[in-house]
Design an enzyme around this catalytic site. Structure first.
Site, PDB file in Angstrom:
ATOM      1  CG  ASP A  49      -1.967  -1.053   1.212  1.00 48.52           C
ATOM      2  OD1 ASP A  49      -2.037  -1.766   0.187  1.00 48.52           O
ATOM      3  OD2 ASP A  49      -2.702  -1.187   2.197  1.00 48.52           O
ATOM      4  CG  ASP A  96      -0.219   3.251   3.912  1.00 51.78           C
ATOM      5  OD1 ASP A  96       0.742   2.450   3.918  1.00 51.78           O
ATOM      6  OD2 ASP A  96      -1.378   2.902   4.164  1.00 51.78           O
ATOM      7  CE1 TYR A 101      -8.290  -4.518   3.255  1.00 46.60           C
ATOM      8  CE2 TYR A 101      -8.032  -2.146   3.448  1.00 46.60           C
ATOM      9  CZ  TYR A 101      -7.650  -3.424   3.792  1.00 46.60           C
ATOM     10  OH  TYR A 101      -6.627  -3.611   4.671  1.00 46.60           O
ATOM     11  CB  CYS A 110     -47.548  39.711  48.056  1.00 47.73           C
ATOM     12  SG  CYS A 110     -48.077  39.897  46.357  1.00 47.73           S
ATOM     13  CB  CYS A 150     -52.315  38.130  47.249  1.00 47.19           C
ATOM     14  SG  CYS A 150     -50.687  37.493  47.680  1.00 47.19           S
ATOM     15  CB  CYS A 188     -45.940  36.864  46.318  1.00 49.12           C
ATOM     16  SG  CYS A 188     -47.533  36.286  46.914  1.00 49.12           S
ATOM     17  CB  CYS A 196     -48.393  37.527  43.425  1.00 50.94           C
ATOM     18  SG  CYS A 196     -50.017  37.677  44.145  1.00 50.94           S
TER      19      CYS A 196
END
Length: 915
Positions: free
Chosen positions: A121, A123, A339, A804, A807, A829, A834
């Site tokens: 090969d 390489d 391959y 608050c 309320c 609150c 709220c």
DNA sequence: GCAAGGTC
């Protein structure tokens, strides 16, 4: 220069190439085959003319490397020498026993040849194998004329051209590999022997294997691979969940529902988010600002190379990379696929792609698709894309033989063949086409967008069943259209840590950093499992074992990045220098080995770091009675986990000595309660708390360090971690809990010698202030919507000093946990109606008037005006339509500042707004 | 008993 016929010995890297090249060169005329000494490596014979010279060609092969590198005999036994000697111990190349028959074939044939042509090969490894072949052959025949054939594909023209243009073998390429082999061997052997002997002598290591066979290997590829796994694991541990807020909007019409997401994404600053949310609620009319329609394409994948095959088989079938390569190899051997070890992800223009498709037309599942591909009228064909990689040796993985599935195939063979075929057919197909609509709306200056997609043509997705492209419909909108959102909510979320690395992720990391090759990556992964350095779960995700984590931690503490990919990257750069002739093999070897030896000696000097890291997880083997309270593997259940409701929470002592109670479901479940740092001993008792749930919650006998707690507290305390224990809470606040320094994470530059932390950050809910969960999991929530949250009263700081303004409910004082305001106190609150919010420190600030009533709370209610109580239940659907009303119940019309109530400006520019 | 790189 025609003359007497010469005998030419040709050698390929593998039998298949020998056969292919011999067939091409002989044009299949007069090709004879005979056996060699090795059963796999046949010898092909035929006549040929090289540049007019009549040749009798003998064509055989090797099976990859013919030789191995080894230390000389006297250094081979582990106790024969100091591992440091392995940096200069003599090494030699030799042909291992299982390759001896190939060597004999080469020798026998070389004796009667005049020329040797190398078809390895093209390489670096191939060039190195070429020199191994040269060594074997020239040893028996010094007069051989040695030549190299360069070819990039097994294609007729290329092969004929190559043999007519023979070149010299490239020694530089081979040298680079020689050096790499030697360095790998010396580093690997020295560190492996060193750390194996050190650890086995010092600790009791449970690894599921016989202690005699336990090897703690070190390798320049396996360790960085382990490093990726550990690093991700640490990243998960170091993650600090951070709460964020986003505004979401939906709109339901006759055509359907559209979910709009905030184009700011999300904000980590709660106040900012509330201010903007309030602006939206005050003027909730949405105006369609943009409607964009565009065609979107989803492209098929690039042609398949090895890494992609492994990644996709892992993702689609959860097949391990090792199994994938084993099955692929078998399919290749039987001729069904090309391959399987290739980097190449683009087809050569010379490949007959149509012929490959034609073969698949008869398949019951995808045959019809193959027929459509070949029908010019269908316009489905598209030349495959180029992925940009080419190893110049092999084509992308593609089917080479039709099969409807062989009887001897396993399920894995069937799956992999199907993947290769479908991937190939997808590659030569048109992309999928979709029509995408993106709608942008404006609410009080804030932009939101929603998108929908209709798939117009599936194209390649018809055959590539592994991928999908979701479609979703949204109602039609026109620019300028106005509507009131069906829901408009301020939602909280929390940042999440990244997931554990999957096998596909790991392969990507390795590929990116150049760890291993396409043919070896799966080996390195398998090695980590075999060595018990890491485990893989059913979702193919990797977790380091204690052993793996301890080893990486030990080297990291020394300050060495031996577990990082740098070492390999440097070696790769040096190899390139050698293969280009810019550096000699001798220089590379000398400098690299000198550095590594120095590193090895230093690591050995600092072995205490390795031992310390190991001691966190393993029991010392030379001490029978450890004085540690909790050693590895000891599990003491404290209570069932209320978060995941699956696992138990157990008492643990972290590396820093701090105690915590964590969920056994970690890292999936991150529920944890850190105990005061002043705890010196903690023992779970059989006493059960009578008030905390889910129970049973076992009481813990604590012992505190006298000097670390205030004088009015007792050193001994029987306490509960369920939330009822005031003393424990107070000591947690006074002494602090958990890790002292941030945990290491990716890119951590913590100097060596740091104490180690798991830093499983203590979970503290920002709503109810209880430990053990985050606000998004808070049991006090009624839904995820901020507008509909009910806040649990704070046991510790619940003494509300203000009420608050909507309320009148007494507010609770809480502590901010965002990065910008961590530790800052604020009031909200507890009521779900709220949205009251005020910073504690701003109350003492006269600039704001000092009155909480300046805050203008908003509530949303449905049209029945029932005060909102009918909506927001945990599972209840949103009402069909919602109008927004102010706190006083009047419809929202005018703009008013949330902070001071002034209608002339918005809160984000309010001069009275706190920091 | 150690590495990583080829490949049947």
């Amino acid at each position: 220069m025609a003359g007497r016929t010469v005998n030419v010995l040709n050698v390929a890297e593998k039998p298949s190439v020998a056969k292919s090249v011999a067939t091409i060169l002989s044009r299949n005329q007069g090709l004879r085959v005979r056996e060699g000494r090795s059963r796999y490596n046949k010898i092909f014979e035929f006549n040929y003319a090289i540049r007019g010279q009549p040749c009798h060609m003998l064509f055989t092969s090797v099976i990859g490397h013919l030789m191995e590198l080894e230390f000389e005999e006297r250094y081979r036994k582990w106790l024969s020498c100091d591992p440091a000697d392995l940096y200069h111990a003599p090494v030699h190349k030799f042909v291992p026993e299982d390759k001896k028959d190939i060597k004999r074939t080469l020798e026998e044939e070389a004796r009667r040849c005049q020329w040797l042509v190398l078809w390895l090969d093209c390489d670096r490894e191939g060039e190195n194998i070429a020199f191994e072949v040269v060594e074997v052959c020239t040893t028996v025949n010094r007069h051989l004329n040695v030549k190299r054939a360069r070819f990039s594909a097994l294609i007729d023209r290329e092969i004929h051209q190559s043999v007519q243009n023979l070149v010299e073998p490239n020694k530089w390429f081979a040298d680079a590999v020689d050096a790499r082999q030697e360095i790998d061997l010396r580093i690997g052997a020295s560190f492996t022997r060193f750390q194996t002997m050190l650890m086995k002598d010092s600790f009791i290591i449970e690894s599921g294997t016989d202690d005699r066979n336990l090897v703690l290997s070190y390798g320049p590829c396996q360790f960085p691979t382990l490093g990726f796994i550990v690093e991700r694991y640490w990243e998960i541990q170091a993650h600090e969940p951070e709460e964020f807020w986003s505004i979401n909007c939906s709109h339901k019409s006759d055509e359907g529902i559209a979910s709009f997401s905030w184009m700011r994404g999300h904000l980590f600053d709660y106040t900012c988010a509330v201010i903007i949310y309030e602006m939206c609620v005050q003027e909730p009319t949405a105006t369609v600002a943009k409607v964009r329609q565009q065609e979107k394409l989803k492209y098929p994948p690039h042609p398949l190379n090895t890494i992609e095959l492994e990644k996709r088989a892992s993702r689609y079938f959860r097949m391990s990379s090792e199994q994938t390569m084993k099955v692929a190899e078998e399919l290749y051997q039987a001729g069904f696929i090309s391959y399987p070890r290739t980097e190449t992800d683009s087809f050569s223009s010379r490949t007959d792609l149509h012929a490959i498709v034609q073969e698949q037309q008869a398949h019951p599942d995808w045959g019809a698709y193959a027929q459509r591909l070949l029908d010019p009228g269908a316009s489905l064909w598209r030349n495959p894309s180029n992925g940009g990689h080419d190893d110049k040796a092999h084509p992308p993985i593609h089917p080479t033989k039709f099969s409807i599935g062989e009887s001897r195939w396993s399920q894995d063979h069937r799956k992999l063949y199907e993947l290769v075929v479908r991937h190939f057919l997808a590659c030569v197909s048109q992309p999928a086409v979709g029509a995408e609509t993106i709608v942008e709306i404006d609410i009080a200056g804030e932009l939101f967008s929603a998108s929908g997609r209709v798939i117009l043509a599936k194209n390649y997705l018809d055959v590539y069943r592994f991928e999908s492209w979701g479609g979703s419909m949204i109602p039609t909108y026109t620019v300028g259209q106005q509507f009131i959102p069906t829901t408009l909510t301020l939602d909280s979320g929390v940042t999440r840590p990244p997931p554990l690395l999957s096998e596909a992720d790991l392969l990507s990391c390795m590929d990116k950093e150049g760890i291993g090759t396409d043919a070896t990556m799966h080996d390195h992964i398998k090695k980590l499992l075999d060595r018990f350095y890491a485990t893989k779960d059913a979702n193919t995700r990797f977790t380091p074992t204690n052993l793996g984590e301890a080893l990486v931690m030990g080297y990291d503490d020394m300050g060495y990045k031996l577990w990082k990919p740098y070492l390999r990257a440097v070696m790769e750069r040096d190899m390139k220098e050698v293969s280009e002739g810019n550096k000699t093999k001798a220089v590379f070897l000398a400098s690299s080995l000198q550095q590594m030896k120095a590193c090895f000696l230093d690591a050995r000097l600092n072995k205490a770091k390795l031992l310390e890291a190991m001691a966190i997880f393993f029991e010392r083997s030379n001490r029978s009675g450890s004085n540690e309270i909790h050693t590895a593997g000891e599990v003491v259940v404290v209570r069932p986990c209320g978060l995941c409701q699956e696992s138990d929470m157990v008492l643990k002592q972290n590396r820093d000595g701090n105690f915590m109670v964590g969920c056994l479901g970690f890292p999936q479940c991150r529920n944890a309660v850190w105990l005061p740092r002043s705890v010196s001993e903690a023992t779970v008792t059989t006493n059960i708390c009578t008030s905390c749930s889910p129970g049973p919650v076992y009481l813990i006998q604590f012992k505190f360090r006298q000097l670390e707690i205030p004088p009015n507290y007792n050193v001994n305390h029987l306490g509960c971690i369920g939330g009822c224990d005031e003393i424990l809470t107070q000591l947690s606040e006074i002494c602090g809990t958990g890790p002292r320094v941030p945990a290491r994470g990716r890119g951590s530059t913590a100097p060596p010698g740091n104490a180690h932390q798991t830093n499983m950050r203590q979970a503290v809910c920002t709503y109810c202030q209880e430990t053990g969960h985050f606000s998004n999991d808070c049991p006090s929530h009624i839904s995820g919507s901020r507008n509909a949250q009910r806040h649990g009263m704070n046991q510790r700081t619940g003494e509300a000093s203000i009420s608050c303004n909507t309320c009148g409910t007494p507010c609770i004082l809480r502590t901010a946990n965002t990065s910008n305001n961590r530790g800052r106190k604020f009031y909200t609150c507890p009521s779900q109606e709220c949205n009251f919010f005020v910073w504690e420190d701003s109350l003492n600030n006269s600039a704001g008037g000092g009155s909480v009533t300046r805050s203008n709370s908003i509530r949303a209610s449905n049209t029945s005006r029932n005060g909102g109580r009918g909506r927001g239940s945990r599972n209840g659907p949103h009402p069909a339509s919602v109008t927004f009303v102010s706190a006083t119940g009047d419809p929202v019309s005018g703009r008013r500042c949330f902070v001071c109530g002034d209608p002339s400006h918005f809160a984000n520019v309010c001069p009275n707004r706190g920091a």
